[in-house]
Design a protein around this motif. Structure first.
Motif, PDB file in Angstrom:
ATOM      1  N   SER A  35      -2.373  11.453   4.156  1.00 25.47           N
ATOM      2  CA  SER A  35      -1.639  12.386   3.310  1.00 25.47           C
ATOM      3  C   SER A  35      -0.873  11.625   2.232  1.00 25.47           C
ATOM      4  O   SER A  35      -0.398  10.508   2.447  1.00 25.47           O
ATOM      5  N   ALA A  36      -0.751  12.233   1.073  1.00 23.45           N
ATOM      6  CA  ALA A  36      -0.028  11.588  -0.031  1.00 23.45           C
ATOM      7  C   ALA A  36       1.421  11.348   0.378  1.00 23.45           C
ATOM      8  O   ALA A  36       2.087  12.234   0.920  1.00 23.45           O
ATOM      9  N   GLY A  37       1.901  10.147   0.136  1.00 24.77           N
ATOM     10  CA  GLY A  37       3.268   9.802   0.465  1.00 24.77           C
ATOM     11  C   GLY A  37       3.495   9.376   1.888  1.00 24.77           C
ATOM     12  O   GLY A  37       4.634   9.041   2.257  1.00 24.77           O
ATOM     13  N   ASP A  38       2.450   9.358   2.709  1.00 24.83           N
ATOM     14  CA  ASP A  38       2.589   8.983   4.119  1.00 24.83           C
ATOM     15  C   ASP A  38       2.583   7.460   4.218  1.00 24.83           C
ATOM     16  O   ASP A  38       1.577   6.833   4.565  1.00 24.83           O
ATOM     17  N   SER A  39       3.710   6.860   3.918  1.00 26.81           N
ATOM     18  CA  SER A  39       3.803   5.397   3.936  1.00 26.81           C
ATOM     19  C   SER A  39       3.677   4.837   5.347  1.00 26.81           C
ATOM     20  O   SER A  39       3.187   3.717   5.537  1.00 26.81           O
ATOM     21  N   ALA A  40       4.112   5.611   6.361  1.00 25.12           N
ATOM     22  CA  ALA A  40       4.001   5.138   7.741  1.00 25.12           C
ATOM     23  C   ALA A  40       2.541   4.952   8.132  1.00 25.12           C
ATOM     24  O   ALA A  40       2.170   3.942   8.759  1.00 25.12           O
ATOM     25  N   ALA A  41       1.689   5.918   7.775  1.00 23.07           N
ATOM     26  CA  ALA A  41       0.262   5.798   8.092  1.00 23.07           C
ATOM     27  C   ALA A  41      -0.362   4.622   7.343  1.00 23.07           C
ATOM     28  O   ALA A  41      -1.222   3.905   7.883  1.00 23.07           O
ATOM     29  N   LEU A  42       0.065   4.401   6.093  1.00 22.93           N
ATOM     30  CA  LEU A  42      -0.464   3.279   5.318  1.00 22.93           C
ATOM     31  C   LEU A  42      -0.079   1.948   5.952  1.00 22.93           C
ATOM     32  O   LEU A  42      -0.917   1.046   6.106  1.00 22.93           O
ATOM     33  N   LEU A  43       1.177   1.812   6.346  1.00 20.74           N
ATOM     34  CA  LEU A  43       1.627   0.555   6.953  1.00 20.74           C
ATOM     35  C   LEU A  43       0.978   0.340   8.320  1.00 20.74           C
ATOM     36  O   LEU A  43       0.715  -0.803   8.716  1.00 20.74           O
ATOM     37  N   THR A  44       0.721   1.442   9.043  1.00 21.14           N
ATOM     38  CA  THR A  44       0.008   1.315  10.316  1.00 21.14           C
ATOM     39  C   THR A  44      -1.394   0.775  10.093  1.00 21.14           C
ATOM     40  O   THR A  44      -1.874  -0.102  10.833  1.00 21.14           O
ATOM     41  N   LEU A  45      -2.081   1.285   9.063  1.00 20.91           N
ATOM     42  CA  LEU A  45      -3.418   0.776   8.735  1.00 20.91           C
ATOM     43  C   LEU A  45      -3.356  -0.693   8.342  1.00 20.91           C
ATOM     44  O   LEU A  45      -4.204  -1.499   8.769  1.00 20.91           O
ATOM     45  N   VAL A  46      -2.373  -1.069   7.557  1.00 23.85           N
ATOM     46  CA  VAL A  46      -2.222  -2.469   7.153  1.00 23.85           C
ATOM     47  C   VAL A  46      -2.027  -3.359   8.371  1.00 23.85           C
ATOM     48  O   VAL A  46      -2.638  -4.437   8.491  1.00 23.85           O
ATOM     49  N   SER A  47      -1.197  -2.917   9.290  1.00 17.16           N
ATOM     50  CA  SER A  47      -0.955  -3.697  10.506  1.00 17.16           C
ATOM     51  C   SER A  47      -2.226  -3.821  11.348  1.00 17.16           C
ATOM     52  O   SER A  47      -2.541  -4.909  11.872  1.00 17.16           O
ATOM     53  N   GLY A  73       4.539   5.855  -9.833  1.00 17.57           N
ATOM     54  CA  GLY A  73       5.493   4.815 -10.183  1.00 17.57           C
ATOM     55  C   GLY A  73       5.232   3.512  -9.446  1.00 17.57           C
ATOM     56  O   GLY A  73       4.081   3.146  -9.153  1.00 17.57           O
ATOM     57  N   PHE A  74       6.320   2.822  -9.104  1.00 19.42           N
ATOM     58  CA  PHE A  74       6.199   1.475  -8.536  1.00 19.42           C
ATOM     59  C   PHE A  74       6.776   1.357  -7.131  1.00 19.42           C
ATOM     60  O   PHE A  74       6.829   0.259  -6.584  1.00 19.42           O
ATOM     61  N   TRP A  75       7.224   2.482  -6.541  1.00 21.54           N
ATOM     62  CA  TRP A  75       7.814   2.362  -5.210  1.00 21.54           C
ATOM     63  C   TRP A  75       6.790   1.896  -4.185  1.00 21.54           C
ATOM     64  O   TRP A  75       7.112   1.126  -3.265  1.00 21.54           O
ATOM     65  N   LEU A  76       5.534   2.330  -4.342  1.00 21.72           N
ATOM     66  CA  LEU A  76       4.495   1.924  -3.403  1.00 21.72           C
ATOM     67  C   LEU A  76       4.209   0.430  -3.524  1.00 21.72           C
ATOM     68  O   LEU A  76       3.952  -0.248  -2.515  1.00 21.72           O
ATOM     69  N   HIS A  77       4.248  -0.086  -4.737  1.00 18.65           N
ATOM     70  CA  HIS A  77       4.069  -1.525  -4.941  1.00 18.65           C
ATOM     71  C   HIS A  77       5.159  -2.303  -4.211  1.00 18.65           C
ATOM     72  O   HIS A  77       4.872  -3.310  -3.538  1.00 18.65           O
ATOM     73  N   ARG A  78       6.384  -1.845  -4.302  1.00 23.31           N
ATOM     74  CA  ARG A  78       7.494  -2.538  -3.632  1.00 23.31           C
ATOM     75  C   ARG A  78       7.370  -2.435  -2.119  1.00 23.31           C
ATOM     76  O   ARG A  78       7.678  -3.387  -1.394  1.00 23.31           O
ATOM     77  N   LEU A  79       6.907  -1.291  -1.628  1.00 23.33           N
ATOM     78  CA  LEU A  79       6.716  -1.126  -0.185  1.00 23.33           C
ATOM     79  C   LEU A  79       5.666  -2.099   0.340  1.00 23.33           C
ATOM     80  O   LEU A  79       5.885  -2.780   1.366  1.00 23.33           O
TER      81      LEU A  79
END
Length: 370
Positions: A35-47, A73-79
């Motif tokens: 889902s858009a904005g689901d940073s937790a799912a993205l970081l889980t995939l990265v891990s 924007g750039f918040w995702l880049h910083r995350l």
């Protein structure tokens, strides 16, 4: 090292993110949607990707990712950067695409294309695309006041034009004064001698209230900017103060140039002209070798400011070398020739201001403000 890099490309949309990734030991591209904005799912995939790669390649695994610059924007880049991912923000218009008449467009194809671009860029191909220089949080926030003021001024002009257009439909060519609005509106007569209709008067009054609110907001933004200038003496504010020393440059233009352009470093004059889209586009084929019109691929806000400043420079710095060059080149000509020449002068003026900021060289014949 190239065998220890996991490539990750994100195709971002309003409702979902499509993530394409590829392990170093395989050419197969895998896809996962979150889902858009689901940073937790993205970081889980990265891990998970990091753990799977560590089993085969050991702990020294690099995750390289990219996504196109846009509404997120750039918040995702910083995350991603804070979580150990080497991320790049790609300028979308710099990616080479097929020139066929019909180009298939799906999130899957876009994500896979980004993945190929990232792999080539990470392998050392600097011409495959252009990466955006991501500003710091403070640099990004410093841009907010002058951008907000720009939007408010556009809103003010839009409301004023709407009021004038409504009055013009009744044969009234002069807008009532905001200070004596009620009395002036009651005294107005249409072109055929009637008083203004009641519904029209009510709409005009609502527009007046919106206009007053917008003017108050503009004053509020300008007051906050002045307070910030006095309270903080950072590099950007120092640049604003230095630019204000040149006659013809006020707080607004100086803030735009300082915080949109001169917070970056440039190696030469062509780089800074290209950043604003003021550099000519080369055209070479066979015996033909010439420069065409500017490419307009840079910072449009700063480019518009420089063109406006070039016109003001002719008024406030008439004896400067640049103003004399313009008059000698254009003379009494009007129309298209004059508009083309002002673009060339905007580029020359930009380079002169850049030299003034970097090495303190005052533009030839320019007058400094008292």
């Amino acid at each position: 090292m190239s065998r220890s890099v996991i490539h990750l490309a994100l195709e971002l949309s309003v409702t979902s993110w499509l993530i394409a990734y590829r392990f170093p030991w395989s050419d197969k591209v895998r896809l996962q949607r979150v889902s858009a904005g689901d940073s937790a799912a993205l970081l889980t995939l990265v891990s998970d990707l990091r753990e799977k790669a560590a089993v085969r390649l050991g702990p020294d695994v690099i995750l390289a990712s990219c996504f196109e610059a846009g509404r997120d924007g750039f918040w995702l880049h910083r995350l991603l950067t804070d979580n150990g991912v080497v991320n790049h923000v790609v300028e979308p218009t710099s990616i080479l695409v097929t020139r066929g008449a019909r180009k298939a467009k799906t999130d899957r194809l876009d994500a896979q294309g980004l993945l190929r671009v990232l792999a080539a860029a990470f392998a050392g191909d600097r011409e495959i695309c252009r990466m955006v220089r991501t500003p710091s949080v403070d640099e990004e926030d410093d841009k907010r006041p002058h951008r907000e003021r720009e939007y408010l001024v556009q809103e003010r002009v839009r409301i004023e034009n709407r009021i004038a257009a409504l009055l013009a439909t009744q044969g009234v060519l002069k807008r009532p004064s905001l200070r004596t609005w009620a009395a002036d509106l009651d005294a107005l007569r249409t072109g055929d001698g009637r008083p203004l209709p009641p519904c029209l008067k009510a709409e005009l009054d609502r527009l007046r209230r919106r206009l007053l609110m917008t003017l108050d907001m503009i004053r509020e933004v300008e007051a906050a900017r002045e307070q910030a200038m006095e309270a903080h003496d950072g590099p950007a504010n120092q640049t604003v103060k230095a630019l204000c020393k040149l006659r013809g440059l006020g707080d607004n233009f100086s803030a735009v140039l300082a915080k949109e352009v001169f917070y970056r470093t440039f190696d030469n004059r062509r780089q800074i002209a290209a950043y604003l889209g003021l550099a000519p586009t080369p055209f070479q084929s066979g015996a033909m070798d010439r420069d065409r019109r500017i490419n307009r691929a840079g910072n449009s806000r700063a480019r518009k400011t420089m063109v406006q400043l070039a016109w003001l420079w002719l008024r406030y710095q008439p004896e400067s070398g640049l103003a004399q060059w313009f008059r000698g080149r254009v003379g009494e000509l009007q129309g298209r020739t004059r508009r083309i020449a002002i673009i060339a002068m905007a580029r020359k003026l930009l380079i002169a201001i850049w030299r003034f900021i970097t090495v303190g060289a005052v533009p030839e014949g320019a007058i400094l403000a008292a």
